[in-house]
Design a protein around this motif. Structure first.
Motif, PDB file in Angstrom:
ATOM      1  N   ALA A 152       0.825  -1.204   0.000  1.00  0.00           N
ATOM      2  CA  ALA A 152       0.000   0.000   0.000  1.00  0.00           C
ATOM      3  C   ALA A 152       0.860   1.256   0.000  1.00  0.00           C
ATOM      4  O   ALA A 152       0.561   2.239  -0.687  1.00  0.00           O
ATOM      5  N   PHE A 153       1.953   1.242   0.759  1.00  0.00           N
ATOM      6  CA  PHE A 153       2.852   2.405   0.771  1.00  0.00           C
ATOM      7  C   PHE A 153       3.520   2.587  -0.581  1.00  0.00           C
ATOM      8  O   PHE A 153       3.712   3.712  -1.042  1.00  0.00           O
ATOM      9  N   TRP A 154       3.870   1.495  -1.244  1.00  0.00           N
ATOM     10  CA  TRP A 154       4.458   1.585  -2.583  1.00  0.00           C
ATOM     11  C   TRP A 154       3.459   2.196  -3.562  1.00  0.00           C
ATOM     12  O   TRP A 154       3.814   3.051  -4.382  1.00  0.00           O
ATOM     13  N   GLN A 155       2.197   1.779  -3.496  1.00  0.00           N
ATOM     14  CA  GLN A 155       1.173   2.347  -4.366  1.00  0.00           C
ATOM     15  C   GLN A 155       0.955   3.827  -4.089  1.00  0.00           C
ATOM     16  O   GLN A 155       0.837   4.645  -5.018  1.00  0.00           O
ATOM     17  N   LEU A 156       0.887   4.195  -2.807  1.00  0.00           N
ATOM     18  CA  LEU A 156       0.641   5.594  -2.448  1.00  0.00           C
ATOM     19  C   LEU A 156       1.794   6.486  -2.907  1.00  0.00           C
ATOM     20  O   LEU A 156       1.584   7.606  -3.381  1.00  0.00           O
ATOM     21  N   THR A 157       3.029   5.994  -2.783  1.00  0.00           N
ATOM     22  CA  THR A 157       4.182   6.782  -3.226  1.00  0.00           C
ATOM     23  C   THR A 157       4.130   7.037  -4.728  1.00  0.00           C
ATOM     24  O   THR A 157       4.381   8.150  -5.207  1.00  0.00           O
ATOM     25  N   GLY A 158       3.808   6.016  -5.485  1.00  0.00           N
ATOM     26  CA  GLY A 158       3.704   6.207  -6.926  1.00  0.00           C
ATOM     27  C   GLY A 158       2.578   7.140  -7.318  1.00  0.00           C
ATOM     28  O   GLY A 158       2.731   7.974  -8.225  1.00  0.00           O
ATOM     29  N   LEU A 159       1.442   7.033  -6.616  1.00  0.00           N
ATOM     30  CA  LEU A 159       0.312   7.907  -6.947  1.00  0.00           C
ATOM     31  C   LEU A 159       0.624   9.363  -6.638  1.00  0.00           C
ATOM     32  O   LEU A 159       0.366  10.264  -7.453  1.00  0.00           O
TER      33      LEU A 159
END
Length: 264
Positions: A152-159
């Motif tokens: 989830a943190f990886w997704q949020l960083t990319g977004l």
């Protein structure tokens, strides 16, 4: 405490709220006060009216508010600057508190998504996403954090990097670059040897296409600003000759015959 009729705008004469009570009329004798304290209320009403008259405490403060719209920050009254700073700091604290609540709720919502929801690795996106899930799951086994939270943190960083970079934020663009480099490293590490190069290359192409939006307007060409000088000295060469002409010799003078005065 007394004040001048005209208070400086630059805040040298600092107002005091206690000056409002100094404008109270003298208290009448005790027998004139009734049981309900009407005398004190009358004095307060009189002080309120006096403070709004020309030269009064509230009248001066209202004048300073009107003058603050036409002067610079340094020339405004100190109490106005203090009120604006206090209001601005309160607004910043409120915005930071709200942003932290939103970020916490977003992370909590993303962490509820199972880390193996698309773990079959089928399709183009699965070829890129599945190695990242596998890598994060392996690393989470050695960390006090769930694999879903890492994903989830990886997704949020990319977004955030994609949206912030599209808006031109420098920090978001740096985060987007680190997000892409880290993703490529995870894909290279978790993909089987036979398809490692193809999966990493496919991920690099996807990241490059998304960078068109994240790095919009970014250029490596240096920007040169050619501004003509405001003052261009003009050089006008001129030759000035100064000659001193002797005075003519008066008649009868014993001057030599071979000297003749210069004539214009």
């Amino acid at each position: 405490m007394t004040h001048n009729d005209k208070q400086p705008i630059n805040g040298q004469d600092n107002p005091n709220f206690l000056d409002l009570f100094n404008q109270l009329p003298p208290e009448p004798p005790a027998p004139e006060l009734d049981a309900h304290g009407a005398g004190r209320l009358g004095r307060l009403h009189a002080a309120w009216k006096t403070s709004w008259k020309e030269g009064g405490f509230l009248y001066k403060r209202w004048e300073e508010v009107g003058q603050a719209r036409h002067v610079s920050w340094h020339e405004a009254a100190n109490w106005i600057k203090a009120a604006l700073l206090f209001g601005g700091l309160s607004l910043i604290v409120l915005m930071l508190d709200t942003a932290s609540d939103i970020a916490s709720a977003t992370l909590k919502g993303l962490s509820d998504v199972p880390a193996s929801g698309a773990g079959d690795g089928s399709g183009l996106w699965g070829t890129v996403d599945h190695p990242i899930r596998v890598f994060l799951a392996d690393q989470a086994a050695h960390l006090p954090v769930a694999p879903a939270a890492l994903y989830a943190f990886w997704q949020l960083t990319g977004l955030l990097g994609l949206l912030g970079g599209f808006l031109g934020n420098a920090g978001a663009r740096i985060a987007w670059l680190l997000f892409g480099i880290g993703s490529l490293a995870m894909i290279w590490s978790a993909t089987p040897t036979g398809g490692r190069a193809a999966a990493t290359g496919l991920a690099a192409l996807m990241w490059a296409l998304a960078s068109i939006f994240a790095l919009r307007g970014l250029t490596l060409r240096p920007i040169v600003h050619n501004h003509p000088p405001q003052f261009q000295p003009q050089f006008s060469p001129a030759l000035h000759l100064h000659a001193t002409l002797p005075a003519p010799t008066p008649p009868g003078d014993d001057a030599p015959d071979n000297l003749h005065p210069l004539q214009r």
